[in-house]
Design a protein around this motif. Structure first.
Motif, PDB file in Angstrom:
ATOM      1  N   GLY A   1      30.687 103.541  72.281  1.00  0.00           N
ATOM      2  CA  GLY A   1      31.449 104.265  73.280  1.00  0.00           C
ATOM      3  C   GLY A   1      32.197 103.343  74.206  1.00  0.00           C
ATOM      4  O   GLY A   1      32.233 102.122  74.021  1.00  0.00           O
ATOM      5  N   ILE A   2      32.785 103.929  75.238  1.00  0.00           N
ATOM      6  CA  ILE A   2      33.603 103.148  76.156  1.00  0.00           C
ATOM      7  C   ILE A   2      32.767 102.138  76.939  1.00  0.00           C
ATOM      8  O   ILE A   2      33.288 101.149  77.455  1.00  0.00           O
ATOM      9  CB  ILE A   2      34.378 104.078  77.111  1.00  0.00           C
ATOM     10  CG1 ILE A   2      35.564 103.338  77.731  1.00  0.00           C
ATOM     11  CG2 ILE A   2      33.451 104.666  78.175  1.00  0.00           C
ATOM     12  CD1 ILE A   2      36.537 104.247  78.434  1.00  0.00           C
TER      13      ILE A   2
ATOM     14  N   SER B   1      34.335  93.421  74.081  1.00  0.00           N
ATOM     15  CA  SER B   1      35.556  92.841  74.617  1.00  0.00           C
ATOM     16  C   SER B   1      36.732  93.778  74.371  1.00  0.00           C
ATOM     17  O   SER B   1      36.835  94.434  73.332  1.00  0.00           O
ATOM     18  CB  SER B   1      35.833  91.486  73.961  1.00  0.00           C
ATOM     19  OG  SER B   1      35.979  91.628  72.557  1.00  0.00           O
ATOM     20  N   GLU B   2      37.612  93.888  75.354  1.00  0.00           N
ATOM     21  CA  GLU B   2      38.889  94.597  75.210  1.00  0.00           C
ATOM     22  C   GLU B   2      38.722  96.061  74.799  1.00  0.00           C
ATOM     23  O   GLU B   2      39.221  96.501  73.768  1.00  0.00           O
ATOM     24  CB  GLU B   2      39.786  93.887  74.196  1.00  0.00           C
ATOM     25  CG  GLU B   2      40.118  92.454  74.581  1.00  0.00           C
ATOM     26  CD  GLU B   2      41.052  91.801  73.570  1.00  0.00           C
ATOM     27  OE1 GLU B   2      41.833  92.525  72.932  1.00  0.00           O
ATOM     28  OE2 GLU B   2      40.976  90.581  73.425  1.00  0.00           O
ATOM     29  N   ILE B   3      38.031  96.806  75.625  1.00  0.00           N
ATOM     30  CA  ILE B   3      37.948  98.254  75.413  1.00  0.00           C
ATOM     31  C   ILE B   3      39.213  98.910  75.957  1.00  0.00           C
ATOM     32  O   ILE B   3      39.637  98.638  77.074  1.00  0.00           O
ATOM     33  CB  ILE B   3      36.719  98.840  76.124  1.00  0.00           C
ATOM     34  CG1 ILE B   3      35.454  98.486  75.347  1.00  0.00           C
ATOM     35  CG2 ILE B   3      36.840 100.333  76.290  1.00  0.00           C
ATOM     36  CD1 ILE B   3      35.244  99.308  74.098  1.00  0.00           C
TER      37      ILE B   3
ATOM     38  N   LYS C   1      35.181  91.663  69.622  1.00  0.00           N
ATOM     39  CA  LYS C   1      35.948  92.551  68.749  1.00  0.00           C
ATOM     40  C   LYS C   1      37.122  91.793  68.152  1.00  0.00           C
ATOM     41  O   LYS C   1      37.883  91.144  68.876  1.00  0.00           O
ATOM     42  CB  LYS C   1      36.441  93.766  69.541  1.00  0.00           C
ATOM     43  CG  LYS C   1      37.169  94.795  68.693  1.00  0.00           C
ATOM     44  CD  LYS C   1      37.476  96.070  69.475  1.00  0.00           C
ATOM     45  CE  LYS C   1      38.513  95.839  70.542  1.00  0.00           C
ATOM     46  NZ  LYS C   1      38.930  97.106  71.188  1.00  0.00           N
ATOM     47  N   THR C   2      37.270  91.889  66.830  1.00  0.00           N
ATOM     48  CA  THR C   2      38.342  91.178  66.131  1.00  0.00           C
ATOM     49  C   THR C   2      39.161  92.165  65.313  1.00  0.00           C
ATOM     50  O   THR C   2      38.593  92.932  64.524  1.00  0.00           O
ATOM     51  CB  THR C   2      37.762  90.098  65.194  1.00  0.00           C
ATOM     52  OG1 THR C   2      36.936  89.212  65.944  1.00  0.00           O
ATOM     53  CG2 THR C   2      38.879  89.316  64.521  1.00  0.00           C
ATOM     54  N   PRO C   3      40.477  92.191  65.490  1.00  0.00           N
ATOM     55  CA  PRO C   3      41.315  93.078  64.675  1.00  0.00           C
ATOM     56  C   PRO C   3      41.457  92.539  63.253  1.00  0.00           C
ATOM     57  O   PRO C   3      41.578  91.328  63.035  1.00  0.00           O
ATOM     58  CB  PRO C   3      42.654  93.068  65.417  1.00  0.00           C
ATOM     59  CG  PRO C   3      42.676  91.765  66.149  1.00  0.00           C
ATOM     60  CD  PRO C   3      41.259  91.454  66.508  1.00  0.00           C
TER      61      PRO C   3
ATOM     62  N   ILE D   1      38.912  97.167  62.930  1.00  0.00           N
ATOM     63  CA  ILE D   1      38.289  96.156  63.786  1.00  0.00           C
ATOM     64  C   ILE D   1      36.892  95.849  63.262  1.00  0.00           C
ATOM     65  O   ILE D   1      36.290  96.655  62.550  1.00  0.00           O
ATOM     66  CB  ILE D   1      38.166  96.629  65.250  1.00  0.00           C
ATOM     67  CG1 ILE D   1      37.346  97.930  65.323  1.00  0.00           C
ATOM     68  CG2 ILE D   1      39.534  96.811  65.892  1.00  0.00           C
ATOM     69  CD1 ILE D   1      36.974  98.347  66.726  1.00  0.00           C
ATOM     70  N   ILE D   2      36.409  94.675  63.613  1.00  0.00           N
ATOM     71  CA  ILE D   2      34.990  94.365  63.439  1.00  0.00           C
ATOM     72  C   ILE D   2      34.443  93.949  64.794  1.00  0.00           C
ATOM     73  O   ILE D   2      35.132  93.308  65.590  1.00  0.00           O
ATOM     74  CB  ILE D   2      34.730  93.279  62.382  1.00  0.00           C
ATOM     75  CG1 ILE D   2      35.604  92.047  62.610  1.00  0.00           C
ATOM     76  CG2 ILE D   2      34.920  93.822  60.984  1.00  0.00           C
ATOM     77  CD1 ILE D   2      35.285  90.920  61.660  1.00  0.00           C
ATOM     78  N   ILE D   3      33.201  94.362  65.064  1.00  0.00           N
ATOM     79  CA  ILE D   3      32.548  94.077  66.331  1.00  0.00           C
ATOM     80  C   ILE D   3      31.235  93.354  66.043  1.00  0.00           C
ATOM     81  O   ILE D   3      30.398  93.861  65.286  1.00  0.00           O
ATOM     82  CB  ILE D   3      32.251  95.373  67.119  1.00  0.00           C
ATOM     83  CG1 ILE D   3      33.533  96.176  67.333  1.00  0.00           C
ATOM     84  CG2 ILE D   3      31.599  95.058  68.453  1.00  0.00           C
ATOM     85  CD1 ILE D   3      33.286  97.555  67.921  1.00  0.00           C
TER      86      ILE D   3
END
Length: 387
Positions: free
Chosen positions: A116-117, A136-138, A193-195, A184-186
Motif C-alpha cells: 500500500g501507500i 522508495s518513491e511512492i 523500487k526499480t522500474p 517494477i520490482i521491490i
C-alpha cells in the motif's frame, strides 16, 4: 545494481479489429476437446460485497475484502466456509497500509502481505502487524487492481508488480511509448523500487499511434523459466528472462476469435480512454499443465463501438448497456504451449478475470446471481477436461 535469479467522440472503426460477433455463445465447437470444468466448490458464509484476494489450498485459507464507501474490512475464512477473523487495516490506525495498491497476498502459513501507500506491511491472520518496510518513491497511481487474478509476484528477494501509471506523464508525446517502464520490482527487505520492462519495439504500442492512458498496462505470469507478459489488449505473450535486466527472449501471438481491440489513433485524443470500456482487453494469463489459460473481454464490434459513442437519453443508455452486457461476455481461451487455440468459451458460473493458480490447481470466483441474493459467495476449483 542487483542480481535476481532466474465519452462522446467519433469512433475510428478501422482502428479496431472486427469480426462477426458471436460472443453471447457460452461454448464454441473446437476440433480438440480441451475444456475447463468445475471440480469442487467452496461456499463462504458471508453477505456483503466481497472480493477474494488470495487462496492457500495447503492451509485451507481464503483471504477476502469487503469494501464500502468509507471503509474496507479484511476477512480470513477457511475451506469450510467459516469466517475466522475480521478487522480493518484501512484508515486512521497505527498499522494501516493506507491505500492498497494491489491485492493482499498470502506469504506464509499464517501471514499475508499488503502493498500500500505506506509500504510493504505483513500481518498474521489475526490482524497483528508483523513487519513494515518503507518503499522508495511512492506515487499516487492512475489505476489499481485489487482482486483475485492480479496478484503480486515473487522472484527471489523481490516482489514484482505492474507499474500503475503516473499522473504527471505527458501522454501526448509519442516518446512515452519508448521510455515508459511497465513493471517494477521491490526488494523485500529494503523497499528499494526499480522500474523494469519497457514496451518492446515489436509491440502494438510502438506502432506510431496514440493510445489512451495506460492502455498498455500489463498482466503477467511467472514460470520456472520465464517472466511472461501481455501488454493491455495486445494478443501476444512476451517472454522475458528472469535475471535482471529481464531481457526479451521471444513472443507468441494469440489468435482470439471475434476479438476487437483498439489499435491506436493517428492523433492524440485525451478522451480516447472512453474506448477502454468497449475495446478488447486481456485480463488474466495462467500457465497451467503446459497450456496458457487466458481470461479476456472480446470488445464490441465496429457497429456497437459507434453506437456506444452516440448521444442517448438515460433510458436509452441503460437499455444499451444491458444489451451489451448480455451480448459481450468475459471469455476464457485455452492455448497449447505453441500458442495454438484449443478451446474458447464464456463460463456461465465463474469470472474469467479471477482465475489464479495456487498449489498446482486453478481457482476462480463464482459469478453473482443477479436474480437471487444469497447469504454466501462461492469459489470454484477448476481444471482441464481432455477428451
Amino acid at each position: 545494481m542487483f542480481k535476481v535469479n532466474r465519452f462522446l467522440i467519433p469512433i475510428y472503426a478501422l482502428s479496431l479489429l472486427s469480426c462477426n460477433s458471436s460472443q453471447n455463445h457460452t461454448e464454441d465447437n473446437n476440433t480438440q476437446k480441451v475444456s475447463l470444468v468445475k471440480q469442487d466448490s467452496i461456499h463462504i458464509n458471508y453477505l456483503g460485497n466481497p472480493s477474494v484476494h488470495d487462496i492457500n489450498p495447503k492451509t485451507g485459507t481464503i483471504l477476502f475484502v469487503n469494501s464500502e464507501e468509507t471503509k474496507e474490512t479484511i476477512h480470513v475464512a477457511n475451506f469450510d466456509g467459516e469466517v475466522e477473523f475480521s478487522y480493518p487495516k484501512f484508515g486512521d490506525m497505527p498499522d494501516t497500509y493506507g491505500i492498497l495498491f494491489a491485492p493482499l497476498k498470502i506469504i506464509g502459513v499464517n501471514e499475508f502481505l499488503a502493498y500500500g501507500i505506506n509500504g510493504l506491511l505483513s500481518y498474521d491472520f489475526t490482524g497483528k502487524n508483523i513487519s513494515k518496510t518503507r518503499i522508495s518513491e511512492i506515487h499516487p497511481y492512475n489505476f489499481a487492481r485489487r482482486s483475485m487474478g492480479y496478484a503480486i509476484g515473487e522472484i527471489e528477494e523481490h516482489y514484482i508488480y505492474i507499474d500503475q501509471g503516473s499522473r504527471s506523464a505527458d501522454y501526448s508525446d509519442l516518446k512515452i511509448y519508448e521510455e515508459v517502464h511497465t513493471m517494477i520490482i521491490i526488494h523485500k527487505s529494503t523497499g528499494e523500487k526499480t522500474p523494469i520492462i519497457k514496451i518492446p519495439s515489436s509491440s502494438l504500442y510502438r506502432n506510431g499511434q496514440f493510445f489512451h492512458r495506460d492502455d498498455w498496462a500489463p498482466i503477467f505470469e511467472i514460470t520456472d523459466e520465464n517472466l511472461m507478459v501481455i501488454f493491455g489488449g495486445e494478443p501476444r505473450i512476451y517472454f522475458f528472462d528472469k535475471i535482471y535486466p529481464f531481457d526479451l527472449i521471444k513472443y507468441i501471438d494469440l489468435s482470439l476469435p471475434n476479438y476487437n481491440y483498439f489499435q491506436g489513433d493517428p492523433q492524440f485524443n485525451p478522451d480516447s480512454f472512453r474506448r477502454w470500456f468497449s475495446s478488447g482487453q486481456i485480463h488474466t494469463i495462467t500457465y497451467f499443465e503446459d497450456h496458457f489459460v487466458v481470461g479476456y473481454f472480446p470488445g464490441y464490434d465496429s457497429q456497437d463501438q459507434i453506437e456506444s459513442m452516440e448521444n442517448k437519453s438515460p433510458e436509452e443508455a441503460r437499455a444499451f448497456g444491458t444489451r451489451m452486457r448480455e451480448k459481450y461476455l468475459d471469455r476464457v481461451a485455452i492455448f497449447d504451449s505453441t500458442g495454438e487455440l484449443l478451446f474458447d468459451f464464456a463460463p456461465e458460473d465463474y469470472h474469467p478475470r479471477s482465475i489464479i493458480q495456487r498449489d498446482g490447481s486453478l481457482w476462480a470466483m463464482q459469478k453473482e446471481n443477479q436474480d437471487v441474493e444469497l447469504d454466501y459467495f462461492g469459489i470454484f476449483k477448476i481444471g482441464f477436461s481432455k477428451k
